[in-house]
Design a protein around this motif. Structure first.
Motif, PDB file in Angstrom:
ATOM      1  N   ILE A 406       0.338  -1.259   0.022  1.00  0.00           N
ATOM      2  CA  ILE A 406      -0.071  -0.247   0.229  1.00  0.00           C
ATOM      3  C   ILE A 406       1.026   1.042   0.037  1.00  0.00           C
ATOM      4  CG2 ILE A 406      -1.307   0.986   1.586  1.00  0.00           C
ATOM      5  CD1 ILE A 406      -3.070  -1.673   2.199  1.00  0.00           C
ATOM      6  N   HIS A 407       0.518   1.625  -0.793  1.00  0.00           N
ATOM      7  CA  HIS A 407       1.723   3.047  -0.852  1.00  0.00           C
ATOM      8  C   HIS A 407       1.208   4.591  -0.133  1.00  0.00           C
ATOM      9  CE1 HIS A 407       3.779   5.744  -4.088  1.00  0.00           C
ATOM     10  NE2 HIS A 407       4.597   6.524  -2.648  1.00  0.00           N
ATOM     11  N   GLY A 408       0.930   5.397   0.066  1.00  0.00           N
ATOM     12  CA  GLY A 408       0.282   6.200   0.037  1.00  0.00           C
ATOM     13  C   GLY A 408       1.389   7.159   0.653  1.00  0.00           C
ATOM     14  N   PHE A 409       0.355   9.029  -0.241  1.00  0.00           N
ATOM     15  CA  PHE A 409       1.448  10.348  -0.423  1.00  0.00           C
ATOM     16  C   PHE A 409       0.146  11.024  -0.340  1.00  0.00           C
ATOM     17  CE2 PHE A 409       1.502   9.052  -4.423  1.00  0.00           C
ATOM     18  CZ  PHE A 409       1.789  10.085  -4.844  1.00  0.00           C
ATOM     19  N   GLY A 410       1.231  12.429  -0.202  1.00  0.00           N
ATOM     20  CA  GLY A 410      -0.339  14.063   0.016  1.00  0.00           C
ATOM     21  C   GLY A 410       1.282  14.751  -1.150  1.00  0.00           C
ATOM     22  N   TYR A 411       0.441  15.301  -1.942  1.00  0.00           N
ATOM     23  CA  TYR A 411       1.327  16.212  -2.913  1.00  0.00           C
ATOM     24  C   TYR A 411       0.649  17.476  -3.075  1.00  0.00           C
ATOM     25  CZ  TYR A 411       4.775  18.127  -6.511  1.00  0.00           C
ATOM     26  OH  TYR A 411       4.967  18.281  -7.203  1.00  0.00           O
ATOM     27  N   PRO A 412       1.134  18.276  -2.820  1.00  0.00           N
ATOM     28  CA  PRO A 412       2.545  18.637  -2.388  1.00  0.00           C
ATOM     29  C   PRO A 412       2.312  18.459  -1.099  1.00  0.00           C
ATOM     30  CG  PRO A 412       1.806  21.192  -2.817  1.00  0.00           C
ATOM     31  CD  PRO A 412       0.700  19.800  -3.734  1.00  0.00           C
ATOM     32  N   TYR A 413       3.301  18.059  -0.512  1.00  0.00           N
ATOM     33  CA  TYR A 413       3.633  17.918   0.795  1.00  0.00           C
ATOM     34  C   TYR A 413       4.847  19.063   1.623  1.00  0.00           C
ATOM     35  CZ  TYR A 413       6.327  15.661   4.911  1.00  0.00           C
ATOM     36  OH  TYR A 413       6.540  15.408   6.309  1.00  0.00           O
ATOM     37  N   THR A 414       4.913  19.909   1.433  1.00  0.00           N
ATOM     38  CA  THR A 414       6.030  20.257   1.815  1.00  0.00           C
ATOM     39  C   THR A 414       5.042  22.083   1.212  1.00  0.00           C
ATOM     40  OG1 THR A 414       7.933  21.267  -0.310  1.00  0.00           O
ATOM     41  CG2 THR A 414       8.183  19.721   1.220  1.00  0.00           C
ATOM     42  N   CYS A 415       5.051  23.301   1.972  1.00  0.00           N
ATOM     43  CA  CYS A 415       5.212  24.072   2.450  1.00  0.00           C
ATOM     44  C   CYS A 415       5.841  25.150   2.148  1.00  0.00           C
ATOM     45  CB  CYS A 415       3.814  24.679   3.597  1.00  0.00           C
ATOM     46  SG  CYS A 415       5.051  24.707   4.989  1.00  0.00           S
ATOM     47  N   THR A 416       5.254  26.920   1.620  1.00  0.00           N
ATOM     48  CA  THR A 416       6.268  27.839   2.183  1.00  0.00           C
ATOM     49  C   THR A 416       7.274  28.129   2.898  1.00  0.00           C
ATOM     50  OG1 THR A 416       4.409  28.276   0.106  1.00  0.00           O
ATOM     51  CG2 THR A 416       6.405  30.019   0.983  1.00  0.00           C
ATOM     52  N   THR A 417       5.350  27.864   3.995  1.00  0.00           N
ATOM     53  CA  THR A 417       6.264  28.878   5.914  1.00  0.00           C
ATOM     54  C   THR A 417       5.381  27.576   6.609  1.00  0.00           C
ATOM     55  OG1 THR A 417       5.720  30.327   5.427  1.00  0.00           O
ATOM     56  CG2 THR A 417       6.531  29.876   7.348  1.00  0.00           C
ATOM     57  N   ALA A 418       7.316  26.275   6.845  1.00  0.00           N
ATOM     58  CA  ALA A 418       7.145  25.599   7.890  1.00  0.00           C
ATOM     59  C   ALA A 418       7.016  26.189   9.269  1.00  0.00           C
ATOM     60  CB  ALA A 418       7.674  24.317   7.751  1.00  0.00           C
ATOM     61  N   PRO A 419       6.281  25.469   9.986  1.00  0.00           N
ATOM     62  CA  PRO A 419       5.909  23.448  10.095  1.00  0.00           C
ATOM     63  C   PRO A 419       4.320  23.729   8.923  1.00  0.00           C
ATOM     64  CG  PRO A 419       5.272  25.052  12.597  1.00  0.00           C
ATOM     65  CD  PRO A 419       6.306  25.322  11.923  1.00  0.00           C
ATOM     66  N   CYS A 420       4.110  23.047   8.654  1.00  0.00           N
ATOM     67  CA  CYS A 420       2.731  23.038   7.205  1.00  0.00           C
ATOM     68  C   CYS A 420       1.583  22.504   8.294  1.00  0.00           C
ATOM     69  CB  CYS A 420       3.532  22.103   6.749  1.00  0.00           C
ATOM     70  SG  CYS A 420       4.931  22.249   5.055  1.00  0.00           S
ATOM     71  N   SER A 421       0.690  22.528   7.821  1.00  0.00           N
ATOM     72  CA  SER A 421      -1.376  22.366   8.172  1.00  0.00           C
ATOM     73  C   SER A 421      -1.724  21.762   6.489  1.00  0.00           C
ATOM     74  CB  SER A 421      -1.724  23.337   8.395  1.00  0.00           C
ATOM     75  OG  SER A 421      -2.696  23.147   8.701  1.00  0.00           O
ATOM     76  N   ASN A 422      -1.923  20.127   7.522  1.00  0.00           N
ATOM     77  CA  ASN A 422      -2.216  19.541   6.340  1.00  0.00           C
ATOM     78  C   ASN A 422      -4.346  19.621   6.185  1.00  0.00           C
ATOM     79  OD1 ASN A 422      -2.808  17.685   8.367  1.00  0.00           O
ATOM     80  ND2 ASN A 422      -2.593  16.386   7.470  1.00  0.00           N
ATOM     81  N   THR A 423      -4.549  20.888   7.071  1.00  0.00           N
ATOM     82  CA  THR A 423      -6.208  20.896   7.418  1.00  0.00           C
ATOM     83  C   THR A 423      -6.069  22.873   6.500  1.00  0.00           C
ATOM     84  OG1 THR A 423      -5.676  22.159   9.207  1.00  0.00           O
ATOM     85  CG2 THR A 423      -5.866  19.365   8.769  1.00  0.00           C
ATOM     86  N   ALA A 424      -5.317  23.050   6.131  1.00  0.00           N
ATOM     87  CA  ALA A 424      -5.215  24.796   5.484  1.00  0.00           C
ATOM     88  C   ALA A 424      -6.813  24.778   4.410  1.00  0.00           C
ATOM     89  CB  ALA A 424      -4.269  24.754   5.226  1.00  0.00           C
ATOM     90  N   SER A 425      -7.362  26.551   5.289  1.00  0.00           N
ATOM     91  CA  SER A 425      -8.468  25.787   3.856  1.00  0.00           C
ATOM     92  C   SER A 425      -8.103  26.568   2.551  1.00  0.00           C
ATOM     93  CB  SER A 425      -9.516  26.993   4.513  1.00  0.00           C
ATOM     94  OG  SER A 425      -9.454  28.231   4.800  1.00  0.00           O
ATOM     95  N   SER A 426      -7.098  27.149   2.381  1.00  0.00           N
ATOM     96  CA  SER A 426      -6.663  27.532   0.983  1.00  0.00           C
ATOM     97  C   SER A 426      -5.059  26.560   0.944  1.00  0.00           C
ATOM     98  CB  SER A 426      -7.058  28.841   0.755  1.00  0.00           C
ATOM     99  OG  SER A 426      -6.051  29.345   0.302  1.00  0.00           O
ATOM    100  N   SER A 427      -5.681  26.627  -0.732  1.00  0.00           N
ATOM    101  CA  SER A 427      -3.987  25.610  -1.058  1.00  0.00           C
ATOM    102  C   SER A 427      -3.397  26.770  -1.759  1.00  0.00           C
ATOM    103  CB  SER A 427      -4.316  24.849  -2.892  1.00  0.00           C
ATOM    104  OG  SER A 427      -4.857  26.381  -3.363  1.00  0.00           O
ATOM    105  N   THR A 428      -3.605  28.182  -1.659  1.00  0.00           N
ATOM    106  CA  THR A 428      -2.249  29.176  -1.455  1.00  0.00           C
ATOM    107  C   THR A 428      -2.119  29.790  -0.194  1.00  0.00           C
ATOM    108  OG1 THR A 428      -3.916  31.140  -1.555  1.00  0.00           O
ATOM    109  CG2 THR A 428      -3.519  30.099  -3.730  1.00  0.00           C
ATOM    110  N   ALA A 429      -2.448  29.009   0.800  1.00  0.00           N
ATOM    111  CA  ALA A 429      -2.049  29.387   2.390  1.00  0.00           C
ATOM    112  C   ALA A 429      -0.202  29.241   1.912  1.00  0.00           C
ATOM    113  CB  ALA A 429      -2.603  29.386   3.665  1.00  0.00           C
TER     114      ALA A 429
END
Length: 635
Positions: A406-429
């Motif tokens: 089973i191969h699971g991943f998210g992309y894009p993973y990194t963000c502009t300003t770390a630490p990142c949030s994977n529940t951001a309401s805007s993809s450009t945050a």
């Protein structure tokens, strides 16, 4: 006066000519030859009748030019045509040649002599074929063969030939080919080998073909198959499975790509507008047997809830299927309630579920790629690829399920300003990331096994383990950096897990050395009873071994969530079997006759400085110190 006489003569001659012509025309008579044509078995024949004749003069001296006539033989065998009588015609021995082309492939030839009269039966015409007294034949065999050859270009002979134009069969016609059939161009049919196809004629859409197959399922009680050729098929309504225990199979013409960014395969189901439901739905009114979904891609376009929602079944196979951009789980199997006693078994193989970051924000994307509900048990997942699910690639609430690769991943993973949030309401945050919390989220019953899992950059942990008796064998976990999600680790073990945990043979790459490699959520912060964790490489820079009953461990540098001190120095530690005062923290039993030290400690390169012998003697090359003893001596 003279001109009037000449005009009268001209008019009189014209009238005589017209009258004579009408008399001559009226004298050309024909005989209607008709009757029913039968085969030898007594059934009416059908096909085509071709009649040819040479130039002749009838008994009434009417000149007939050579020619031919073609008429159809009806389904009831009846045929009728008008012919000039050739009985007594000249040249002597003139006859009609009648050739029957029947729809069973047979060709017959016979000769007719048509008498004068209103009508004549075919039987009576045959009775007059070439009387023995007629010795002269003006139409030779060569002439007859040539006449037939001139017409044969429009008919296929029994021995075969080339058809240059279209062959159209009526809706009630049957074509049987006993040998090999080769088709150089496209072959289109509403049904091939009992499988319904979208032929553009009988079934113009996939929904029409599916409804026809579903009707056959209901009337026959047997599974039916809809087979798709290459192309894109638009859906206007959910493909509903019948509720009688049989099902409609859906088979495409080419495998779906296992590449996460692939959007099409040879056979693609597209949802251009809101379905207000699933692409394919099977309810729980009866247990469906042996359903098959294979070789196609679903493009949900956020207009369908699930790609496949199947509730009660056994023997289900989903193979080489990709589901893209549904508004909820791509594949949902089983039922959440176990009160009705339903159980469902399946095989998922080569399945891809993907959610496009251009269609969803990190917060709005579906929670899971594949969701196994509580009644989905004792089944297998083989080679799953899930991209951009928010919580987990695979969520298992079932029991005894096995997952492989089973191969699971998210992309894009990194963000502009770390630490990142994977529940951001805007993809450009600035902190927006599409990382997946977990690859496998298991809260089901005991006995599920996960083998060779590839966890690519999870935000929290590769595994959420919420069920006792869970085994994780093999696999790889990696992160591209230590800043996007700095607390991510190997596994989270819920407090509900009380025994039977196994985690082994896993390699980690890029895990932060400052985090706990495994988070044990129990009150004591230690692994559950009968747990075995071993052969982990690079997972928080630790190697650990946990054996049944007595919890032990070794840290090779770095922080262990259970090692006393949590320092960077290597530490051996132990905890009692249970929270009871009379359980020892550490115990050892020597083999019978074993006469060496029970415990030995020394500095590298030096002689032992502390020993506990098998007799129970404590020896030391240094000084044994105890604070109470020193206090008494000082006094």
């Amino acid at each position: 006066m003279r001109n009037k006489r000449q005009l009268a003569k001209i008019v009189t001659r014209m009238l005589l000519f017209i009258f004579s012509a009408s008399i001559i025309h009226a004298q050309i008579t024909t005989t209607t030859v008709q009757g029913v044509v039968y085969r030898a078995d007594g059934t009416p024949a059908a096909g085509t009748l071709i009649v040819t004749w040479p130039a002749l003069s009838t008994a009434n001296s009417q000149a007939i030019a050579a020619g031919s006539a073609t008429v159809s033989i009806g389904q009831d065998g009846f045929v009728s045509l008008n012919l000039a009588p050739n009985a007594g015609a000249s040249p002597a021995g003139s006859y009609y040649t009648a050739i029957y082309h029947l729809n069973d492939g047979t060709v017959n030839k016979e000769y007719w002599v048509v008498p004068a009269g209103a009508s004549a039966s075919i039987a009576s015409v045959r009775a007059q074929l070439i009387p023995a007294t007629v010795a002269v034949q003006d139409a030779t065999k060569q002439y007859v063969d040539a006449s037939i050859a001139s017409l044969s270009g429009n008919y296929l002979p029994i021995t075969g030939g080339t058809l240059s134009g279209p062959l159209v069969l009526s809706s009630t016609a049957n074509l049987t080919i006993g040998g090999e059939a080769r088709v150089g161009a496209a072959l289109t049919a509403a049904s091939l080998n009992g499988e319904i196809t979208v032929d553009g004629n009988t079934y113009t859409t996939l929904n029409a073909a599916w409804n026809a197959a579903a009707s056959l399922v209901i009337s026959s009680g047997h599974n039916q198959t809809v087979r798709l050729g290459p192309g894109t098929y638009s859906l206007t309504a959910t493909l509903m499975e019948p509720g009688n225990g049989a099902c409609v199979n859906l088979v495409g013409s080419g495998g779906a790509s296992t590449a996460a960014d692939s959007s099409a395969s040879a056979s693609t189901l597209s949802v251009p507008s809101d379905l207000s439901g699933d692409v394919i739905f099977l309810g729980n009114s009866a247990q469906a047997q042996g359903c098959l979904f294979k070789d196609f891609t679903i493009l949900g376009n956020a207009n369908a809830t699930h790609g496949l929602e199947l509730q009660w079944f056994r023997g289900l196979v989903v193979d080489n299927v990709a589901v893209n951009d549904t508004s909820a789980e791509g594949i949902l199997l089983g039922e959440e309630s176990t009160s009705n006693g339903h159980q469902s078994g399946f095989l998922l193989r080569n399945v891809t579920v993907s959610y496009n970051s251009a269609s969803f924000t990190p917060a709005s994307r579906p929670a899971y790629g594949i969701h196994l509900l509580k009644t989905a048990i004792d089944s297998q997942l083989d080679t799953m690829l899930v991209r951009n699910a928010q919580i987990a690639a695979v969520y298992n609430e079932g029991t005894g399920n096995t997952g492989y690769m089973i191969h699971g991943f998210g992309y894009p993973y990194t963000c502009t300003t770390a630490p990142c949030s994977n529940t951001a309401s805007s993809s450009t945050a600035a902190d927006a990331s599409y990382a997946t919390n977990y690859v496998v989220y298991d809260t089901g019953g005991a006995g599920s096994v996960w083998t060779d899992t590839y966890a690519d950059s999870p935000a929290i942990a590769a595994f959420y383990i919420g069920a006792s008796g869970t085994s994780i064998h093999g696999g790889h976990i990696q992160w591209p950096d230590l800043t996007s999600f700095p607390s991510a680790n190997l596994a989270y073990v819920a407090s509900s897990v009380t025994n039977g945990l196994e985690i082994a043979d896993i390699g980690c790459l890029g895990m932060s050395p400052s985090v706990n490699w495994i988070t044990y959520a129990s009150a004591s912060g230690v692994p559950p009873t009968f747990a075995s964790v071993h052969h982990l490489t690079g997972c928080g820079n630790y190697a650990q071994a946990l054996e049944p009953e007595t919890t032990t461990g070794f840290t090779g540098g770095g922080a262990s969530n259970n090692a006393p001190g949590n320092g960077v120095v290597a530490t051996v530690w132990a905890s009692p079997k249970a929270g009871t005062s009379n359980y020892e923290a550490y115990s050892a039993q020597l083999y019978n006759g074993y006469q060496t030290d029970l415990f030995e400690g020394h500095v590298a390169g030096q002689n032992p400085f502390f020993n506990v012998t098998y007799q129970g003697t404590v020896r030391s090359q240094g000084v044994l110190r105890s604070r109470p003893l020193l206090t008494r001596l000082q006094r």
